[in-house]
Enzyme design. Structure first.
Site, PDB file in Angstrom:
ATOM      1  N   PRO A   2      82.770  -8.638 -36.801  1.00  8.40           N
ATOM      2  CA  PRO A   2      83.924  -8.752 -37.703  1.00  8.40           C
ATOM      3  C   PRO A   2      83.476  -8.949 -39.149  1.00  8.40           C
ATOM      4  O   PRO A   2      82.603  -9.760 -39.431  1.00  8.40           O
ATOM      5  CB  PRO A   2      84.650  -9.988 -37.178  1.00  8.40           C
ATOM      6  CG  PRO A   2      84.246 -10.085 -35.740  1.00  8.40           C
ATOM      7  CD  PRO A   2      82.822  -9.612 -35.705  1.00  8.40           C
ATOM      8  N   GLU A   3      84.056  -8.165 -40.052  1.00  8.86           N
ATOM      9  CA  GLU A   3      83.747  -8.307 -41.470  1.00  8.86           C
ATOM     10  C   GLU A   3      84.894  -9.035 -42.156  1.00  8.86           C
ATOM     11  O   GLU A   3      85.840  -9.486 -41.512  1.00  8.86           O
ATOM     12  CB  GLU A   3      83.475  -6.930 -42.073  1.00  8.86           C
ATOM     13  CG  GLU A   3      82.251  -6.263 -41.466  1.00  8.86           C
ATOM     14  CD  GLU A   3      81.737  -5.104 -42.293  1.00  8.86           C
ATOM     15  OE1 GLU A   3      81.818  -5.158 -43.532  1.00  8.86           O
ATOM     16  OE2 GLU A   3      81.243  -4.121 -41.699  1.00  8.86           O
TER      17      GLU A   3
END
Length: 269
Positions: A2-3
């Site tokens: 996840p960014e």
């Protein structure tokens, strides 16, 4: 992994269910995450949740005199579920709310973290982070000044959390394409005017990703169980060999700093 947009999407999905509630208890089934869960976490009782904010990829749950820092790692997810919800494999931690619901942390790879923070901003993991890309402190001028004398590639430069937080591999490629900058160009050899364009591109790409609910990644679903849809709008990431959306030249792909990189050899200089 996840960014920033995925983490911000998670925060926005969860905050309405936790802000203003009382944390009544914490159940830690597996303390062996990226860093061992502090024993004091399991002792928390009757703590009002003032709010939930994000710093870089960390979610910070404000409990007044302390914060719980949550990092999703490679595969972590958070869900707000009824207390009677059956456990799934890798459901490592439950934060019990006075609403009768749980904030449940699941992490198959255990690269995530739950941190007990008495002073979040001075913690070694947070103290030296660069500006948030959507805040006023971040600008092309900031990038230009920080890049002087740097020989590192511009892609690696903007992915460094000391430069600016949250610009991961996907969004670095998209931003550099929009700004017309080759990912391997030395950071110290880029003009301030081009950095102004790059800062605007980073803001635009991340803002659109957040609005769209985060990029669809194999290990991520948002708080309501729906995947993000920004992946449909990606211009270069994962499209090596396809025509450039601007000039139709085949996009090139390769490894850059041990990460996949796609760019247009004609549009990016």
């Amino acid at each position: 992994m996840p960014e920033l947009p995925e983490v911000e999407t998670t925060r926005r999905g969860i905050e309405p269910h936790v802000a203003g509630r009382t944390l009544t208890a914490v159940t830690v089934r597996e303390p062996r995450l990226r860093w061992p869960v502090d024993a004091r976490v399991a002792e928390l009782r009757d703590k009002r949740i003032v709010g939930l904010r994000r710093r870089a990829k960390y979610l910070l749950m404000d409990l007044g005199d302390l914060n719980l820092g949550i990092h999703l790692g490679m595969s972590g997810t958070l869900r707000v579920v009824p207390a009677e919800t059956p456990l799934r494999k890798h459901d490592h931690i439950d934060l019990h709310l006075d609403s009768g619901r749980l904030l449940r942390f699941n992490d198959p790879r255990r690269f995530g973290a739950l941190l007990y923070l008495t002073d979040a901003l001075t913690h070694p993991l947070l103290a030296n982070l660069g500006p948030e890309p959507l805040d006023q402190d971040f600008s092309g001028g900031w990038l230009y000044r920080r890049s002087r004398g740097r020989r590192v590639s511009v892609k690696s430069f903007i992915m460094d959390n000391a430069t600016v937080v949250g610009v991961g591999n996907i969004y670095a490629q998209e931003s550099l394409f929009l700004a017309g900058i080759h990912p391997s160009r030395p950071a110290g050899r880029i003009s301030e005017a081009r950095y102004q364009r790059l800062a605007l591109a980073i803001r635009s790409v991340l803002a659109k990703a957040i609005e769209a609910g985060g990029t669809t990644l194999r290990d991520f679903t948002s708080a309501d169980g729906q995947p993000g849809y920004f992946a449909q709008q990606l211009l270069v990431y994962g499209r090596a060999g396809e025509p450039c959306p601007q000039c139709a030249e085949p996009l090139r792909g390769g490894r850059h700093g041990q990460r996949s990189t796609v760019y247009c050899p004609r549009c990016q200089r």
